[in-house]
Design an enzyme around this catalytic site. Structure first.
Site, PDB file in Angstrom:
ATOM      1  N   ALA A  98       3.058   8.747   4.081  1.00  0.00           N
ATOM      2  CA  ALA A  98       3.769   7.922   3.102  1.00  0.00           C
ATOM      3  C   ALA A  98       4.438   8.789   2.030  1.00  0.00           C
ATOM      4  CB  ALA A  98       2.786   6.939   2.464  1.00  0.00           C
TER       5      ALA A  98
ATOM      6  N   PHE B 233       1.930   3.079   2.509  1.00  0.00           N
ATOM      7  CA  PHE B 233       2.982   3.129   3.531  1.00  0.00           C
ATOM      8  C   PHE B 233       4.061   2.077   3.282  1.00  0.00           C
ATOM      9  CE2 PHE B 233       4.185   3.113   8.267  1.00  0.00           C
ATOM     10  CZ  PHE B 233       4.899   4.292   8.144  1.00  0.00           C
ATOM     11  N   GLY B 234       3.652   0.857   2.942  1.00  0.00           N
ATOM     12  CA  GLY B 234       4.647  -0.181   2.669  1.00  0.00           C
ATOM     13  C   GLY B 234       5.572   0.222   1.533  1.00  0.00           C
TER      14      GLY B 234
ATOM     15  N   GLY C  61       0.851  -1.183   0.000  1.00  0.00           N
ATOM     16  CA  GLY C  61       0.000   0.000   0.000  1.00  0.00           C
ATOM     17  C   GLY C  61       0.892   1.241   0.000  1.00  0.00           C
TER      18      GLY C  61
ATOM     19  N   SER D 257       4.209  10.525  10.173  1.00  0.00           N
ATOM     20  CA  SER D 257       4.845  10.282   8.871  1.00  0.00           C
ATOM     21  C   SER D 257       3.794   9.988   7.826  1.00  0.00           C
ATOM     22  CB  SER D 257       5.756   9.059   8.973  1.00  0.00           C
ATOM     23  OG  SER D 257       5.020   7.950   9.458  1.00  0.00           O
TER      24      SER D 257
ATOM     25  N   LYS E 182      -4.582   8.132  18.214  1.00  0.00           N
ATOM     26  CA  LYS E 182      -4.543   9.470  17.584  1.00  0.00           C
ATOM     27  C   LYS E 182      -5.414   9.507  16.333  1.00  0.00           C
ATOM     28  CE  LYS E 182      -1.960   8.473  13.884  1.00  0.00           C
ATOM     29  NZ  LYS E 182      -2.282   8.772  12.476  1.00  0.00           N
TER      30      LYS E 182
ATOM     31  N   THR F  14      -1.668  14.446  12.523  1.00  0.00           N
ATOM     32  CA  THR F  14      -2.891  13.890  11.934  1.00  0.00           C
ATOM     33  C   THR F  14      -4.104  14.793  12.145  1.00  0.00           C
ATOM     34  OG1 THR F  14      -1.902  11.779  12.554  1.00  0.00           O
ATOM     35  CG2 THR F  14      -4.063  11.682  11.612  1.00  0.00           C
TER      36      THR F  14
ATOM     37  N   GLU G  86      -8.166   3.858   9.588  1.00  0.00           N
ATOM     38  CA  GLU G  86      -7.973   2.975  10.747  1.00  0.00           C
ATOM     39  C   GLU G  86      -8.755   3.424  11.982  1.00  0.00           C
ATOM     40  OE1 GLU G  86      -6.831   0.147  10.429  1.00  0.00           O
ATOM     41  OE2 GLU G  86      -4.753  -0.022   9.764  1.00  0.00           O
TER      42      GLU G  86
ATOM     43  N   ASP H 130       2.355  12.377  16.552  1.00  0.00           N
ATOM     44  CA  ASP H 130       1.456  11.901  15.496  1.00  0.00           C
ATOM     45  C   ASP H 130       0.064  12.502  15.643  1.00  0.00           C
ATOM     46  OD1 ASP H 130       1.016  10.536  13.183  1.00  0.00           O
ATOM     47  OD2 ASP H 130       1.201   8.529  14.031  1.00  0.00           O
TER      48      ASP H 130
ATOM     49  N   ARG I 183       0.085  -8.617  -2.466  1.00  0.00           N
ATOM     50  CA  ARG I 183      -0.652  -9.900  -2.489  1.00  0.00           C
ATOM     51  C   ARG I 183      -1.201 -10.223  -3.872  1.00  0.00           C
ATOM     52  NH1 ARG I 183      -6.348  -8.799   0.742  1.00  0.00           N
ATOM     53  NH2 ARG I 183      -6.793  -6.746  -0.114  1.00  0.00           N
TER      54      ARG I 183
HETATM   55  N1  LIG Z   1      -0.328   5.992   4.392  1.00  0.00           N
HETATM   56  C1  LIG Z   1       0.330   6.588   5.386  1.00  0.00           C
HETATM   57  O1  LIG Z   1       0.730   7.767   5.255  1.00  0.00           O
HETATM   58  C2  LIG Z   1       0.616   5.841   6.644  1.00  0.00           C
HETATM   59  C3  LIG Z   1      -0.003   4.636   6.946  1.00  0.00           C
HETATM   60  N2  LIG Z   1       0.275   4.005   8.129  1.00  0.00           N
HETATM   61  C4  LIG Z   1      -0.394   2.753   8.469  1.00  0.00           C
HETATM   62  O2  LIG Z   1      -0.034   1.743   7.563  1.00  0.00           O
HETATM   63  C5  LIG Z   1      -1.088   0.787   7.470  1.00  0.00           C
HETATM   64  C6  LIG Z   1      -1.369   0.539   6.001  1.00  0.00           C
HETATM   65  O3  LIG Z   1      -1.828   1.762   5.477  1.00  0.00           O
HETATM   66  P1  LIG Z   1      -1.611   2.209   3.971  1.00  0.00           P
HETATM   67  O4  LIG Z   1      -0.415   1.572   3.371  1.00  0.00           O
HETATM   68  O5  LIG Z   1      -1.689   3.670   3.939  1.00  0.00           O
HETATM   69  O6  LIG Z   1      -2.934   1.602   3.319  1.00  0.00           O
HETATM   70  P2  LIG Z   1      -3.321   1.468   1.791  1.00  0.00           P
HETATM   71  O7  LIG Z   1      -4.792   1.553   1.755  1.00  0.00           O
HETATM   72  O8  LIG Z   1      -2.538   2.391   0.943  1.00  0.00           O
HETATM   73  O9  LIG Z   1      -2.851  -0.014   1.410  1.00  0.00           O
HETATM   74  C7  LIG Z   1      -3.251  -1.135   2.126  1.00  0.00           C
HETATM   75  C8  LIG Z   1      -2.444  -2.290   1.594  1.00  0.00           C
HETATM   76  O10 LIG Z   1      -2.704  -3.442   2.385  1.00  0.00           O
HETATM   77  C9  LIG Z   1      -2.957  -4.524   1.491  1.00  0.00           C
HETATM   78  N3  LIG Z   1      -3.795  -5.497   2.158  1.00  0.00           N
HETATM   79  C10 LIG Z   1      -5.046  -5.327   2.612  1.00  0.00           C
HETATM   80  N4  LIG Z   1      -5.470  -6.467   3.171  1.00  0.00           N
HETATM   81  C11 LIG Z   1      -4.479  -7.363   3.059  1.00  0.00           C
HETATM   82  C12 LIG Z   1      -4.343  -8.716   3.426  1.00  0.00           C
HETATM   83  N5  LIG Z   1      -5.316  -9.377   4.044  1.00  0.00           N
HETATM   84  N6  LIG Z   1      -3.174  -9.344   3.140  1.00  0.00           N
HETATM   85  C13 LIG Z   1      -2.197  -8.693   2.526  1.00  0.00           C
HETATM   86  N7  LIG Z   1      -2.252  -7.408   2.140  1.00  0.00           N
HETATM   87  C14 LIG Z   1      -3.403  -6.759   2.403  1.00  0.00           C
HETATM   88  C15 LIG Z   1      -3.645  -3.876   0.304  1.00  0.00           C
HETATM   89  O11 LIG Z   1      -3.576  -4.728  -0.806  1.00  0.00           O
HETATM   90  P3  LIG Z   1      -4.575  -4.551  -2.047  1.00  0.00           P
HETATM   91  O12 LIG Z   1      -4.099  -3.345  -2.803  1.00  0.00           O
HETATM   92  O13 LIG Z   1      -4.402  -5.835  -2.790  1.00  0.00           O
HETATM   93  O14 LIG Z   1      -5.940  -4.364  -1.475  1.00  0.00           O
HETATM   94  C16 LIG Z   1      -2.788  -2.637   0.155  1.00  0.00           C
HETATM   95  O15 LIG Z   1      -1.602  -2.905  -0.532  1.00  0.00           O
HETATM   96  C17 LIG Z   1      -2.284   1.373   8.233  1.00  0.00           C
HETATM   97  O16 LIG Z   1      -2.381   0.783   9.501  1.00  0.00           O
HETATM   98  C18 LIG Z   1      -1.927   2.843   8.379  1.00  0.00           C
HETATM   99  O17 LIG Z   1      -2.469   3.427   9.563  1.00  0.00           O
HETATM  100  C19 LIG Z   1       1.166   4.506   9.013  1.00  0.00           C
HETATM  101  C20 LIG Z   1       1.810   5.682   8.754  1.00  0.00           C
HETATM  102  C21 LIG Z   1       1.579   6.446   7.563  1.00  0.00           C
HETATM  103  O1  LIG Z   2      -0.578   7.776  10.394  1.00  0.00           O
HETATM  104  C1  LIG Z   2      -0.469   8.644   9.571  1.00  0.00           C
HETATM  105  C2  LIG Z   2       0.446   9.783   9.746  1.00  0.00           C
HETATM  106  O2  LIG Z   2       1.375   9.561  10.752  1.00  0.00           O
HETATM  107  C3  LIG Z   2      -1.333   8.616   8.371  1.00  0.00           C
HETATM  108  O3  LIG Z   2      -2.560   9.097   8.709  1.00  0.00           O
HETATM  109  P1  LIG Z   2      -3.874   8.676   7.922  1.00  0.00           P
HETATM  110  O4  LIG Z   2      -3.993   7.183   8.005  1.00  0.00           O
HETATM  111  O5  LIG Z   2      -4.960   9.405   8.638  1.00  0.00           O
HETATM  112  O6  LIG Z   2      -3.693   9.153   6.507  1.00  0.00           O
END
Ligand SMILES: NC(=O)C1=CN([C@@H]2O[C@H](COP(=O)(O)OP(=O)(O)OC[C@H]3O[C@@H](n4cnc5c(N)ncnc54)[C@H](OP(=O)(O)O)[C@@H]3O)[C@@H](O)[C@H]2O)C=CC1
Ligand SMILES: O=C(CO)COP(=O)(O)O
Length: 319
Positions: free
Chosen positions: A133, A11-12, A9, A131, A184, A241, A269, A237, A30
């Site tokens: 992404a 963040f990853g 996603g 942070s 948060k 946020t 979330e 955070d 996936r």
């Molecule tokens: N975005 C940000 O700025 C930040 C996010 N986070 C945290 O990171 C986490 C992920 O968020 P974010 O990356 O933004 O989310 P996204 O919505 O961008 O992406 C979610 C990802 O998770 C995958 N996914 C969902 N379900 C599964 C599963 N069962 N098995 C494997 N992969 C799965 C999705 O795959 P698919 O595309 O195939 O559905 C997608 O690649 C959250 O908890 C968020 O709070 C933390 C800090 C910053």
């Molecule tokens: O956790 C985050 C910033 O630190 C990302 O926030 P959101 O999931 O609300 O976009």
């Protein structure tokens, strides 16, 4: 130490891009079609458009090929328990760094407890803090908290996962770090509601302050150190946020406050966390009025007007 990121996603992908400054990183998606598209285009067009994947990032949909010494889990919180249960064997003995922010609805647990109960022999850790992404991926300076109960393992992870633009501080307080990051998001929804409903910046500041008080109440009741809540993973955070339109939780709250609609596919979330935290607070007799209101609002059980009225008419008390 070899490093992989599970979950492609926003963040990853951003973490993989930043970590690639240090050496090779494997990024697992996936969906094989998405992995192939990303590998071909050298970009995650759907979740992180405009950011080029460095040559040191290998994208794969083969989970076995994505196993490494250090495995970052960047999938949404409510998917984490099932993912761990399906992959217990693969993940055994790894350092598993949870990057999600939330509380598992079914169990009330955070990611490190889920890892400890599901993957014996793994080293559970958390990477959290202010942070976005897009900021990390663009190489903008960012500071995060790396929490690991095992101090020596935490120090090794801190060094392995810091990059020239990503500075990690460490703590052994996993409870404080993960609850700060989870809660948060709930307060950010509330802050968004306040702004969306036109209630003003003063109301937002009041809500952030009282929200922080209840975040600290819940976290310390579960053994967190108050200093952790004052750090990047809590206060830091919360500020980011609740004040940035980059936040999905904040924008979702804004839409609620303005009676507008929001992307149903987006990862918000704070919605599940509001429910989970409300249940935990009720079970343990902890006062969390803002969190309770957010849970009621997102469930459609109360209007914005009535939620504000209920918060303002609570008995006057000492700060
Ligand atoms: N975005 C940000 O700025 C930040 C996010 N986070 C945290 O990171 C986490 C992920 O968020 P974010 O990356 O933004 O989310 P996204 O919505 O961008 O992406 C979610 C990802 O998770 C995958 N996914 C969902 N379900 C599964 C599963 N069962 N098995 C494997 N992969 C799965 C999705 O795959 P698919 O595309 O195939 O559905 C997608 O690649 C959250 O908890 C968020 O709070 C933390 C800090 C910053
Ligand atoms: O956790 C985050 C910033 O630190 C990302 O926030 P959101 O999931 O609300 O976009």
């Amino acid at each position: 130490m070899s490093i992989s990121v599970l979950g492609a996603g926003a963040f990853g992908t951003a973490l993989a891009v930043s970590l690639a400054q240090n050496g090779p990183v494997t990024l697992w998606a996936r969906d094989p079609a998405q992995a192939a598209q990303m590998a071909e285009a050298r970009m995650n067009a759907r979740r992180l458009p405009g950011v080029r994947l460095p040559d040191t990032v290998t994208v794969t949909a083969d989970l076995d090929a994505a196993m490494a010494d250090v495995v970052l889990l960047a999938i949404p919180m409510q998917q984490t328990a099932a993912f761990l249960a399906q992959n217990t064997g693969r993940l055994a003995g790894k350092a598993l760094v949870a990057c999600s922010k939330g509380i598992d609805l079914a169990t009330g647990q955070g990611p490190t407890a889920l890892i400890a109960t599901t993957c014996p022999g793994a080293i559970p850790a958390v990477l959290t803090g202010p942070s976005f992404a897009a900021d990390i991926a663009r190489g903008l300076p960012t500071a995060l908290t790396l929490a690991c109960a095992d101090a020596a393992a935490g120090t090794a992870l801190q060094h392995a996962l810091s990059t020239p633009t990503l500075r990690l501080y460490r703590t052994t307080d996993t409870t404080g770090a993960e609850l700060g990051g989870a809660l948060k998001n709930v307060i950010a929804i509330a802050a968004g509601v306040v702004i969306g409903a036109g209630l003003g910046d003063s109301a937002r500041a009041a809500l952030m302050t009282r929200g922080f008080a209840e975040m600290t109440r819940l976290a310390t009741a579960f053994g967190a150190h108050p200093d952790t809540l004052m750090g990047l993973s809590g206060f830091g955070d919360l500020v980011l946020t609740c004040t940035s339109a980059q936040s999905r939780n904040f924008r979702f709250g804004q839409a609620l406050g303005a009676a507008g609609s929001f992307d149903a596919e987006a990862t918000i979330e704070g919605v599940a966390t509001a429910r989970a935290a409300t249940a935990l607070a009720a079970r343990h007799g902890i006062d969390m009025p803002v969190t309770q209101m957010v849970a009621a609002l997102v469930a459609g059980a109360i209007t914005v007007e009535n939620a504000v009225q209920a918060l303002l008419s609570r008995p006057l008390k000492q700060e």
